[in-house]
Design a protein around this motif. Structure first.
Motif, mmCIF file in Angstrom:
data_model
loop_
_atom_site.group_PDB
_atom_site.id
_atom_site.type_symbol
_atom_site.label_atom_id
_atom_site.label_comp_id
_atom_site.label_asym_id
_atom_site.label_seq_id
_atom_site.Cartn_x
_atom_site.Cartn_y
_atom_site.Cartn_z
ATOM 1 N N PHE A 1 0.838 -1.688 -0.030
ATOM 2 C CA PHE A 1 -0.260 -0.206 -0.272
ATOM 3 C C PHE A 1 0.637 1.258 -0.242
ATOM 4 C CE2 PHE A 1 -2.459 3.376 3.074
ATOM 5 C CZ PHE A 1 -3.539 3.330 1.813
ATOM 6 N N LEU A 2 2.095 1.092 1.224
ATOM 7 C CA LEU A 2 2.473 2.534 1.272
ATOM 8 C C LEU A 2 3.828 2.425 -0.459
ATOM 9 C CD1 LEU A 2 3.944 2.302 4.519
ATOM 10 C CD2 LEU A 2 3.091 4.214 3.893
ATOM 11 N N MET A 3 4.587 1.395 -1.145
ATOM 12 C CA MET A 3 4.914 1.721 -1.972
ATOM 13 C C MET A 3 3.294 2.133 -3.177
ATOM 14 S SD MET A 3 6.750 -1.770 -4.857
ATOM 15 C CE MET A 3 5.082 -1.719 -5.276
ATOM 16 N N LEU A 4 3.218 1.478 -3.396
ATOM 17 C CA LEU A 4 2.084 1.897 -4.597
ATOM 18 C C LEU A 4 1.647 3.837 -4.532
ATOM 19 C CD1 LEU A 4 -0.447 -0.800 -5.230
ATOM 20 C CD2 LEU A 4 1.782 -0.452 -6.415
ATOM 21 N N GLY A 5 1.734 3.787 -3.065
ATOM 22 C CA GLY A 5 1.333 5.340 -3.027
ATOM 23 C C GLY A 5 2.336 6.652 -2.812
ATOM 24 N N ALA B 1 0.294 21.209 -6.817
ATOM 25 C CA ALA B 1 1.915 20.134 -6.394
ATOM 26 C C ALA B 1 1.354 18.931 -7.176
ATOM 27 C CB ALA B 1 2.166 19.958 -5.422
ATOM 28 N N PHE B 2 0.701 18.595 -8.076
ATOM 29 C CA PHE B 2 0.355 16.851 -8.502
ATOM 30 C C PHE B 2 1.130 17.209 -10.210
ATOM 31 C CE2 PHE B 2 -1.521 14.448 -11.395
ATOM 32 C CZ PHE B 2 -2.154 13.781 -10.921
ATOM 33 N N GLY B 3 1.966 15.881 -10.168
ATOM 34 C CA GLY B 3 2.850 15.313 -11.205
ATOM 35 C C GLY B 3 2.350 13.750 -11.550
ATOM 36 N N LEU B 4 3.162 13.400 -12.384
ATOM 37 C CA LEU B 4 2.910 11.866 -12.550
ATOM 38 C C LEU B 4 3.978 10.843 -12.387
ATOM 39 C CD1 LEU B 4 3.548 12.535 -16.787
ATOM 40 C CD2 LEU B 4 1.206 12.544 -15.421
ATOM 41 N N THR C 1 -0.230 11.469 -2.164
ATOM 42 C CA THR C 1 -0.508 12.130 -0.831
ATOM 43 C C THR C 1 -0.938 13.517 -1.260
ATOM 44 O OG1 THR C 1 0.314 10.742 0.561
ATOM 45 C CG2 THR C 1 -0.020 13.595 1.590
ATOM 46 N N ILE C 2 -0.600 13.678 -2.186
ATOM 47 C CA ILE C 2 -0.543 15.036 -3.148
ATOM 48 C C ILE C 2 -2.237 15.165 -3.529
ATOM 49 C CG2 ILE C 2 -0.084 16.615 -5.039
ATOM 50 C CD1 ILE C 2 2.668 15.715 -4.430
ATOM 51 N N PRO C 3 -2.594 15.112 -4.206
ATOM 52 C CA PRO C 3 -3.605 14.733 -4.632
ATOM 53 C C PRO C 3 -5.300 14.444 -3.537
ATOM 54 C CG PRO C 3 -3.192 12.696 -5.617
ATOM 55 C CD PRO C 3 -2.071 13.340 -5.177
ATOM 56 N N PHE C 4 -4.528 13.265 -3.044
ATOM 57 C CA PHE C 4 -5.261 12.512 -1.463
ATOM 58 C C PHE C 4 -6.129 13.973 -0.890
ATOM 59 C CE2 PHE C 4 -5.593 10.920 2.877
ATOM 60 C CZ PHE C 4 -6.789 9.879 2.310
ATOM 61 N N ASN C 5 -5.065 15.187 -0.568
ATOM 62 C CA ASN C 5 -5.469 15.427 0.300
ATOM 63 C C ASN C 5 -6.110 17.399 -0.634
ATOM 64 O OD1 ASN C 5 -4.697 14.289 2.590
ATOM 65 N ND2 ASN C 5 -2.322 15.628 2.132
ATOM 66 N N ALA C 6 -5.361 17.548 -1.709
ATOM 67 C CA ALA C 6 -6.206 18.318 -2.633
ATOM 68 C C ALA C 6 -7.896 17.958 -2.464
ATOM 69 C CB ALA C 6 -5.261 18.570 -3.793
ATOM 70 N N VAL C 7 -7.949 17.000 -3.099
ATOM 71 C CA VAL C 7 -9.602 16.844 -3.456
ATOM 72 C C VAL C 7 -10.513 16.331 -2.057
ATOM 73 C CG1 VAL C 7 -9.345 14.046 -2.908
ATOM 74 C CG2 VAL C 7 -11.286 14.969 -4.830
ATOM 75 N N ARG C 8 -9.894 16.472 -0.948
ATOM 76 C CA ARG C 8 -11.196 16.475 0.210
ATOM 77 C C ARG C 8 -10.814 18.513 0.721
ATOM 78 N NH1 ARG C 8 -11.996 12.746 3.254
ATOM 79 N NH2 ARG C 8 -11.264 10.954 2.815
ATOM 80 N N ARG D 1 4.676 14.861 -0.534
ATOM 81 C CA ARG D 1 5.914 13.303 -0.789
ATOM 82 C C ARG D 1 5.468 12.307 -0.171
ATOM 83 N NH1 ARG D 1 10.321 17.048 -3.121
ATOM 84 N NH2 ARG D 1 9.980 18.004 -1.154
ATOM 85 N N VAL D 2 5.837 12.140 1.002
ATOM 86 C CA VAL D 2 5.829 11.454 1.173
ATOM 87 C C VAL D 2 4.386 10.631 2.372
ATOM 88 C CG1 VAL D 2 6.601 10.908 4.039
ATOM 89 C CG2 VAL D 2 8.187 12.901 2.781
ATOM 90 N N VAL D 3 3.743 9.304 1.854
ATOM 91 C CA VAL D 3 2.718 8.539 2.601
ATOM 92 C C VAL D 3 2.774 7.972 3.974
ATOM 93 C CG1 VAL D 3 1.383 6.735 2.036
ATOM 94 C CG2 VAL D 3 2.173 8.095 0.079
ATOM 95 N N LEU D 4 2.173 9.036 4.743
ATOM 96 C CA LEU D 4 3.053 8.271 6.266
ATOM 97 C C LEU D 4 1.436 7.927 6.445
ATOM 98 C CD1 LEU D 4 3.507 12.341 7.487
ATOM 99 C CD2 LEU D 4 5.751 10.114 6.884
ATOM 100 N N LEU D 5 1.877 6.911 7.864
ATOM 101 C CA LEU D 5 1.080 5.634 8.260
ATOM 102 C C LEU D 5 1.430 5.636 10.075
ATOM 103 C CD1 LEU D 5 -0.221 3.327 5.631
ATOM 104 C CD2 LEU D 5 -1.340 5.112 6.426
ATOM 105 N N PRO D 6 -0.124 5.813 10.611
ATOM 106 C CA PRO D 6 1.006 5.627 12.071
ATOM 107 C C PRO D 6 0.955 4.444 12.712
ATOM 108 C CG PRO D 6 -1.765 5.675 11.722
ATOM 109 C CD PRO D 6 -0.882 5.617 10.328
ATOM 110 N N HIS D 7 1.975 3.470 12.567
ATOM 111 C CA HIS D 7 2.291 2.307 12.699
ATOM 112 C C HIS D 7 1.375 1.261 12.869
ATOM 113 C CE1 HIS D 7 5.432 0.019 14.821
ATOM 114 N NE2 HIS D 7 4.545 -1.081 14.520
ATOM 115 N N ILE D 8 0.016 0.908 11.572
ATOM 116 C CA ILE D 8 -0.725 0.086 11.890
ATOM 117 C C ILE D 8 -0.687 -0.720 10.656
ATOM 118 C CG2 ILE D 8 -1.974 2.179 11.338
ATOM 119 C CD1 ILE D 8 -2.929 2.005 9.163
ATOM 120 N N GLY D 9 0.932 -1.484 10.818
ATOM 121 C CA GLY D 9 0.866 -2.485 9.724
ATOM 122 C C GLY D 9 -0.187 -4.050 10.232
#
Length: 329
Positions: free
Chosen positions: A120-124, A145-148, A130-137, A285-293
């Motif tokens: 999940f983190l690798m694909l993200g 800052a969206f880019g390919l 995170t850029i489009p995820f935050n922007a759309v909300r 540019r960083v995808v962050l999760l709160p230690h939920i592996g």
């Protein structure tokens, strides 16, 4: 004196199985409290008949780490610590070994859920999601800052630490058409390595497009990824960490992202968690999760059941099912 099993913290998913062990051993619980209170109870002899300790997920929050001070305060009757967690860096293994106390952890049970989060983190991170995820909300559609991003197909995935979780990551990544390489202290047998190629540590750093960290934290792996390693890596590398935060020098990671040496990172763990480096939080540019592996119903129950399997084996057979590697040599 009757032998007892002491639970520190709580059992959420396998309470019935825990209670069933009362036919084998007296069950005691220390669900809440503080380090000082726990040490006081140890000193006063409240747990003098304890044979095996069950450390739950939240036990560090109850008693603090199982460091030398705490281990040396345990009654001489304690012979086993059955720990709920794949990582056990909050247990002083040397202190336990010196006291003749064996430790088990919960490998295997955590493999699939942790590998899922790594993918999940690798694909993200590859898509800088995170850029489009935050922007759309925020009503900004894709954001300024969206880019390919990048496809995983044909990318070289380097896995540092090809244990159970690393192998599960490799299996999943293969489905995305990635080329897998890995580094361990020793190469795996062919039947365990699958289609993954063994390379040296330096070659892993130099030739991976994506680097997934799946190794245990100990003194030799602390900051194993720092400035010198980032300097070796390809420009635009992607970093994924679902192991332990201190494996990466976070300050060095921040500089590598800001210089664009690192395209993006996917992190589930942090050097001083729950504190996170502020420049990681502010960088989209960083995808962050709160230690939920391992935070799924199924995995949490499987982990508790494995702890109880170790506990039962300790009482009935005098041995642990998943003894930690340092004590199995």
């Amino acid at each position: 004196m009757a032998r007892s099993a002491l639970l520190i913290g709580n059992i959420t998913h396998a309470r019935k199985e825990w209670e069933e062990l009362s036919s084998l051993v007296e069950l005691k619980e220390y669900k809440t409290g503080s380090r000082d209170d726990f040490l006081s109870k140890l000193k006063s002899g409240d747990f003098d008949d304890t044979f095996v300790v069950y450390r739950s997920n939240e036990s560090t929050g109850v008693t603090g780490p199982f460091d030398k001070e705490l281990v040396d305060s345990l009654p001489s009757s304690v012979k086993y610590v059955t720990h709920n967690g794949a990582g056990y860096d909050n247990i002083d293994v040397k202190a336990c070994t010196a006291r003749g106390i064996q430790i088990s952890s919960t490998p295997i049970a955590v493999n699939d859920a942790t590998a899922d989060i790594a993918i999940f983190l690798m694909l993200g991170a590859l898509r800088r999601i995170t850029i489009p995820f935050n922007a759309v909300r925020k009503g900004e559609w894709r954001g300024k800052a969206f880019g390919l991003g990048h496809d995983p197909k044909n990318k070289v995935l380097g896995i540092l630490g090809m244990g159970g979780i690393g192998r599960a990551v490799a299996e999943r990544a293969t489905a995305f058409g990635m080329k897998i390489q890995y580094h361990n202290r020793n190469p795996l047998p062919a039947d365990k390595a699958g289609n993954a190629k063994y390379v040296s540590f330096d070659d892993l750093m130099k030739t991976s497009d994506v680097l997934s960290l799946n190794l245990a934290l100990n003194p030799s792996t602390t900051h194993i990824i720092s400035t010198a390693q980032f300097d070796m890596m390809k420009d635009g590398v992607v970093i994924v960490n679902t192991a332990r935060g201190p494996i990466i020098d976070e300050a060095a990671l921040v500089k590598a992202i800001q210089s664009q040496k690192v395209f993006s990172a996917g992190l589930d763990v942090f050097e001083e968690e729950p504190k996170i480096h502020p420049e990681l939080i502010s960088d989209d540019r960083v995808v962050l999760l709160p230690h939920i592996g391992t935070a799924t119903w199924e995995t949490q129950k499987d982990m508790e059941l494995l702890v109880l399997e170790n506990l039962r084996s300790a009482v009935e057979k005098g041995e642990l099912v998943t003894l930690i590697p340092e004590q199995s040599k």
